[in-house]
Every structure is written in C-alpha cells, then in structure tokens.
Design a protein around this motif. Structure first.
Motif, PDB file in Angstrom:
ATOM      1  N   LYS A 168     -37.333 -73.761  20.634  1.00 47.78           N
ATOM      2  CA  LYS A 168     -36.361 -74.327  22.055  1.00 47.78           C
ATOM      3  C   LYS A 168     -36.508 -73.062  22.356  1.00 47.78           C
ATOM      4  O   LYS A 168     -35.763 -71.923  22.376  1.00 47.78           O
ATOM      5  N   ARG A 169     -37.713 -72.965  23.097  1.00 51.52           N
ATOM      6  CA  ARG A 169     -37.465 -71.423  24.474  1.00 51.52           C
ATOM      7  C   ARG A 169     -36.649 -71.082  25.685  1.00 51.52           C
ATOM      8  O   ARG A 169     -36.803 -69.878  25.440  1.00 51.52           O
ATOM      9  N   TRP A 170     -36.083 -72.016  25.778  1.00 49.98           N
ATOM     10  CA  TRP A 170     -35.074 -72.312  26.612  1.00 49.98           C
ATOM     11  C   TRP A 170     -33.990 -71.466  25.777  1.00 49.98           C
ATOM     12  O   TRP A 170     -32.996 -70.692  26.492  1.00 49.98           O
ATOM     13  N   LEU A 171     -33.718 -71.678  24.549  1.00 46.42           N
ATOM     14  CA  LEU A 171     -32.750 -70.550  24.152  1.00 46.42           C
ATOM     15  C   LEU A 171     -32.877 -69.394  23.975  1.00 46.42           C
ATOM     16  O   LEU A 171     -31.855 -67.929  24.145  1.00 46.42           O
ATOM     17  N   ILE A 172     -34.135 -69.171  24.485  1.00 43.95           N
ATOM     18  CA  ILE A 172     -34.187 -67.496  24.613  1.00 43.95           C
ATOM     19  C   ILE A 172     -33.625 -66.826  25.873  1.00 43.95           C
ATOM     20  O   ILE A 172     -33.043 -65.822  25.707  1.00 43.95           O
ATOM     21  N   GLY A 173     -33.043 -67.307  26.897  1.00 49.14           N
ATOM     22  CA  GLY A 173     -32.432 -67.052  27.757  1.00 49.14           C
ATOM     23  C   GLY A 173     -31.235 -66.796  27.590  1.00 49.14           C
ATOM     24  O   GLY A 173     -30.175 -65.972  27.985  1.00 49.14           O
ATOM     25  N   ALA A 174     -30.652 -67.920  26.965  1.00 50.29           N
ATOM     26  CA  ALA A 174     -28.898 -67.626  25.636  1.00 50.29           C
ATOM     27  C   ALA A 174     -29.538 -66.242  25.437  1.00 50.29           C
ATOM     28  O   ALA A 174     -28.842 -65.617  25.284  1.00 50.29           O
ATOM     29  N   VAL A 175     -30.370 -66.364  24.233  1.00 53.95           N
ATOM     30  CA  VAL A 175     -30.966 -64.348  23.299  1.00 53.95           C
ATOM     31  C   VAL A 175     -30.229 -63.277  24.232  1.00 53.95           C
ATOM     32  O   VAL A 175     -29.356 -62.701  24.266  1.00 53.95           O
ATOM     33  N   LEU A 176     -31.069 -63.694  25.334  1.00 54.19           N
ATOM     34  CA  LEU A 176     -31.600 -62.428  26.435  1.00 54.19           C
ATOM     35  C   LEU A 176     -29.296 -62.269  26.876  1.00 54.19           C
ATOM     36  O   LEU A 176     -29.461 -61.508  27.255  1.00 54.19           O
ATOM     37  N   LEU A 177     -28.765 -63.068  27.513  1.00 51.73           N
ATOM     38  CA  LEU A 177     -27.661 -63.172  27.969  1.00 51.73           C
ATOM     39  C   LEU A 177     -26.476 -62.244  27.349  1.00 51.73           C
ATOM     40  O   LEU A 177     -26.054 -61.531  27.770  1.00 51.73           O
ATOM     41  N   ALA A 178     -26.504 -63.139  25.718  1.00 50.21           N
ATOM     42  CA  ALA A 178     -25.569 -62.636  25.079  1.00 50.21           C
ATOM     43  C   ALA A 178     -25.812 -61.247  24.145  1.00 50.21           C
ATOM     44  O   ALA A 178     -24.766 -60.491  24.661  1.00 50.21           O
ATOM     45  N   ALA A 179     -27.286 -60.906  24.345  1.00 47.81           N
ATOM     46  CA  ALA A 179     -27.830 -59.482  23.829  1.00 47.81           C
ATOM     47  C   ALA A 179     -27.652 -58.674  25.339  1.00 47.81           C
ATOM     48  O   ALA A 179     -27.006 -57.826  25.259  1.00 47.81           O
TER      49      ALA A 179
ATOM     50  N   HIS B 114     -49.820 -64.760   7.574  1.00 45.53           N
ATOM     51  CA  HIS B 114     -50.639 -65.727   8.012  1.00 45.53           C
ATOM     52  C   HIS B 114     -50.720 -65.884   9.625  1.00 45.53           C
ATOM     53  O   HIS B 114     -51.272 -66.795   9.938  1.00 45.53           O
ATOM     54  N   GLY B 115     -50.069 -64.851  10.185  1.00 46.10           N
ATOM     55  CA  GLY B 115     -50.599 -65.018  11.415  1.00 46.10           C
ATOM     56  C   GLY B 115     -49.475 -66.832  12.385  1.00 46.10           C
ATOM     57  O   GLY B 115     -48.220 -66.624  11.198  1.00 46.10           O
ATOM     58  N   GLY B 116     -49.219 -66.401  13.177  1.00 47.63           N
ATOM     59  CA  GLY B 116     -48.936 -67.740  13.860  1.00 47.63           C
ATOM     60  C   GLY B 116     -48.779 -67.236  15.432  1.00 47.63           C
ATOM     61  O   GLY B 116     -49.818 -66.318  16.035  1.00 47.63           O
ATOM     62  N   ASP B 117     -48.182 -68.132  16.367  1.00 48.15           N
ATOM     63  CA  ASP B 117     -47.516 -67.625  17.401  1.00 48.15           C
ATOM     64  C   ASP B 117     -46.739 -66.939  18.037  1.00 48.15           C
ATOM     65  O   ASP B 117     -46.579 -65.999  16.944  1.00 48.15           O
ATOM     66  N   LYS B 118     -46.824 -66.892  18.935  1.00 51.45           N
ATOM     67  CA  LYS B 118     -46.870 -65.380  19.705  1.00 51.45           C
ATOM     68  C   LYS B 118     -45.095 -64.950  19.773  1.00 51.45           C
ATOM     69  O   LYS B 118     -44.294 -64.779  19.528  1.00 51.45           O
ATOM     70  N   PHE B 119     -44.637 -66.585  20.237  1.00 46.67           N
ATOM     71  CA  PHE B 119     -43.413 -67.023  20.576  1.00 46.67           C
ATOM     72  C   PHE B 119     -42.522 -66.742  19.145  1.00 46.67           C
ATOM     73  O   PHE B 119     -41.242 -65.813  19.048  1.00 46.67           O
ATOM     74  N   THR B 120     -42.655 -67.035  17.646  1.00 54.49           N
ATOM     75  CA  THR B 120     -42.091 -66.846  16.363  1.00 54.49           C
ATOM     76  C   THR B 120     -42.110 -65.071  16.408  1.00 54.49           C
ATOM     77  O   THR B 120     -40.863 -64.611  15.884  1.00 54.49           O
ATOM     78  N   ALA B 121     -43.228 -64.416  16.505  1.00 55.77           N
ATOM     79  CA  ALA B 121     -43.499 -62.602  16.527  1.00 55.77           C
ATOM     80  C   ALA B 121     -42.497 -62.798  17.071  1.00 55.77           C
ATOM     81  O   ALA B 121     -41.939 -61.300  16.796  1.00 55.77           O
TER      82      ALA B 121
ATOM     83  N   SER C 108     -31.217 -66.897  18.554  1.00 55.79           N
ATOM     84  CA  SER C 108     -32.965 -66.630  18.174  1.00 55.79           C
ATOM     85  C   SER C 108     -32.837 -67.167  17.060  1.00 55.79           C
ATOM     86  O   SER C 108     -34.028 -67.826  16.795  1.00 55.79           O
ATOM     87  N   ALA C 109     -32.548 -66.937  16.038  1.00 56.30           N
ATOM     88  CA  ALA C 109     -32.313 -68.049  14.451  1.00 56.30           C
ATOM     89  C   ALA C 109     -33.020 -69.062  15.230  1.00 56.30           C
ATOM     90  O   ALA C 109     -33.697 -70.456  14.354  1.00 56.30           O
ATOM     91  N   ILE C 110     -31.738 -70.033  15.739  1.00 55.12           N
ATOM     92  CA  ILE C 110     -31.862 -71.416  16.259  1.00 55.12           C
ATOM     93  C   ILE C 110     -33.519 -71.522  17.498  1.00 55.12           C
ATOM     94  O   ILE C 110     -33.841 -72.981  16.968  1.00 55.12           O
ATOM     95  N   ALA C 111     -33.258 -71.016  18.132  1.00 53.21           N
ATOM     96  CA  ALA C 111     -34.506 -70.980  18.933  1.00 53.21           C
ATOM     97  C   ALA C 111     -36.159 -70.698  18.219  1.00 53.21           C
ATOM     98  O   ALA C 111     -36.320 -72.247  17.941  1.00 53.21           O
ATOM     99  N   LEU C 112     -35.891 -69.779  16.727  1.00 54.89           N
ATOM    100  CA  LEU C 112     -36.937 -70.048  15.928  1.00 54.89           C
ATOM    101  C   LEU C 112     -37.517 -71.383  14.970  1.00 54.89           C
ATOM    102  O   LEU C 112     -38.037 -71.612  15.382  1.00 54.89           O
ATOM    103  N   LEU C 113     -35.967 -71.459  14.432  1.00 52.71           N
ATOM    104  CA  LEU C 113     -36.004 -72.810  13.712  1.00 52.71           C
ATOM    105  C   LEU C 113     -35.715 -74.048  14.858  1.00 52.71           C
ATOM    106  O   LEU C 113     -36.803 -74.784  14.471  1.00 52.71           O
ATOM    107  N   THR C 114     -35.550 -74.861  15.639  1.00 49.69           N
ATOM    108  CA  THR C 114     -35.565 -75.885  17.338  1.00 49.69           C
ATOM    109  C   THR C 114     -36.992 -75.451  17.600  1.00 49.69           C
ATOM    110  O   THR C 114     -37.272 -75.920  18.208  1.00 49.69           O
TER     111      THR C 114
END
Length: 191
Positions: free
Chosen positions: A166-177, A22-29, A158-164
């Motif tokens: 919360k864009r700020w969680l991407i920072g934690a994702v990138l830090l752990a990655a 269905h397409g979607g926002d860029k955040f989800t993609a 990243s799954a938690i960020a996607l579900l919630t």
C-alpha cells in the motif's frame, strides 16, 4: 541462519533479501532503504535519550549529596549556636577574667557561625542548581524518548507498507518519521 540450512526470518527481511538477490521494484528498494535510515536515526536518538537520562540521574545524585552537606553545615551551625548561648549565659553568671573569656568566646562563635552559614547557603544553592539541571535533562530525555517512539512507529508502518504494498502508507511513514525527527531536533536543542 543455523549451520543446518534452516533459515528463519520475518516477511520484511524476506522482501529486503529478495530485492538484494533478485532485483525488484523500486517501491520495495526505497522502503528498505528508508527503513534502514529510520533505524539508524532511531538508534542515535535512543542513545541520546539514554545519555540525557543518565545525566539527569547524575545531577539528581549530586543535588542529594549537596543537600546532605548543607544539612550537616546547618547542624554544625546549631551546635555553635548552642555553645554561644551557653557562653552568653556564662557571661551573665561570671565576673572578671572568666567573664571576659566567655565574652571572647561569644564573639568567636558569632564569627564561626557566619562562616558556617555562608557555606550552608552555598551548598543549598548548588543543590538547587543541580536539581534544576536534573529537571532540564529529564525534559530532554522525554523528547528523545518520544522521538525514538515516533521513529519506531514509522519503521513499523514501513514494514506494513512493504508487506501490503500500500503506497499510501508511505505518507504515514513520512509523517511519523518527520514528527520523530522534529522532536529529536527539539531534544538536541534542549527545547
């Protein structure tokens, strides 16, 4: 999915599927792509961790075999020493031709013991080297295991960020990655 139209999947799968159909926002993609990349890198790190663990076990096994062979050589050395001692005693107890025969035997046992000792020392050195290689591989395995764990944490975040959402969680994702990739590079470089 079963043949009866019943479909079970997790919320993360639903979001990825929703974006695909269905397409979607860029955040989800972007999170979906990031998660796929992290999963791929994590799979590679997991493979490398298994490889280094197997190598460590192989070296440890080789060390055990070499230690056993060295022990056998030392037992052989001891047997030759016992024969040499008996021949030396016989030199003292005999005269003439018999005495010369035992003197020759003493010299022969001395030469044989030198060869046996050299072989035993060589096997012990090889065992020590194999033990050292095993320890190095276990250290590398620990790096790969930590790197894989950090990437798994990044995927979960990243799954938690996607579900919630919360864009700020991407920072934690990138830090752990980043930590996972950094430790993975250390594993690759055997640091």
């Amino acid at each position: 999915m079963s043949g009866h139209g019943f479909h079970v999947h997790g919320p993360h799968d639903h979001e990825v599927e929703h974006v695909a159909h269905h397409g979607g926002d860029k955040f989800t993609a972007r999170v979906a792509v990031l998660t796929a990349i992290l999963s791929t890198v994590g799979a590679i790190f997991g493979y490398m961790g298994g490889h280094s663990q197997n190598a460590a076990l192989l070296y440890k096994n080789e060390a055990a075999i070499q230690k056993t062979a060295a022990s056998n050589q030392w037992n052989y050395y001891q047997a030759k020493s016992n024969k040499q001692n008996l021949a030396e005693l016989s030199v003292t107890l005999t005269t003439g031709e018999a005495q010369q025969k035992f003197k020759d035997a003493v010299e022969r046992y001395k030469r044989e013991k030198e060869e046996i000792k050299a072989e035993a020392d060589k096997l012990e050195a090889e065992a020590k080297e194999s033990d050292h290689k095993s320890s190095e591989e276990m250290h590398v395995h620990e790096r790969w295991a930590l790197a894989t764990t950090l990437l798994q944490i990044a995927i979960a975040l990243s799954a938690i960020a996607l579900l919630t959402r919360k864009r700020w969680l991407i920072g934690a994702v990138l830090l752990a990655a980043s930590g996972g990739v950094g430790v993975g590079i250390m594993g690759y470089l055997h640091l």
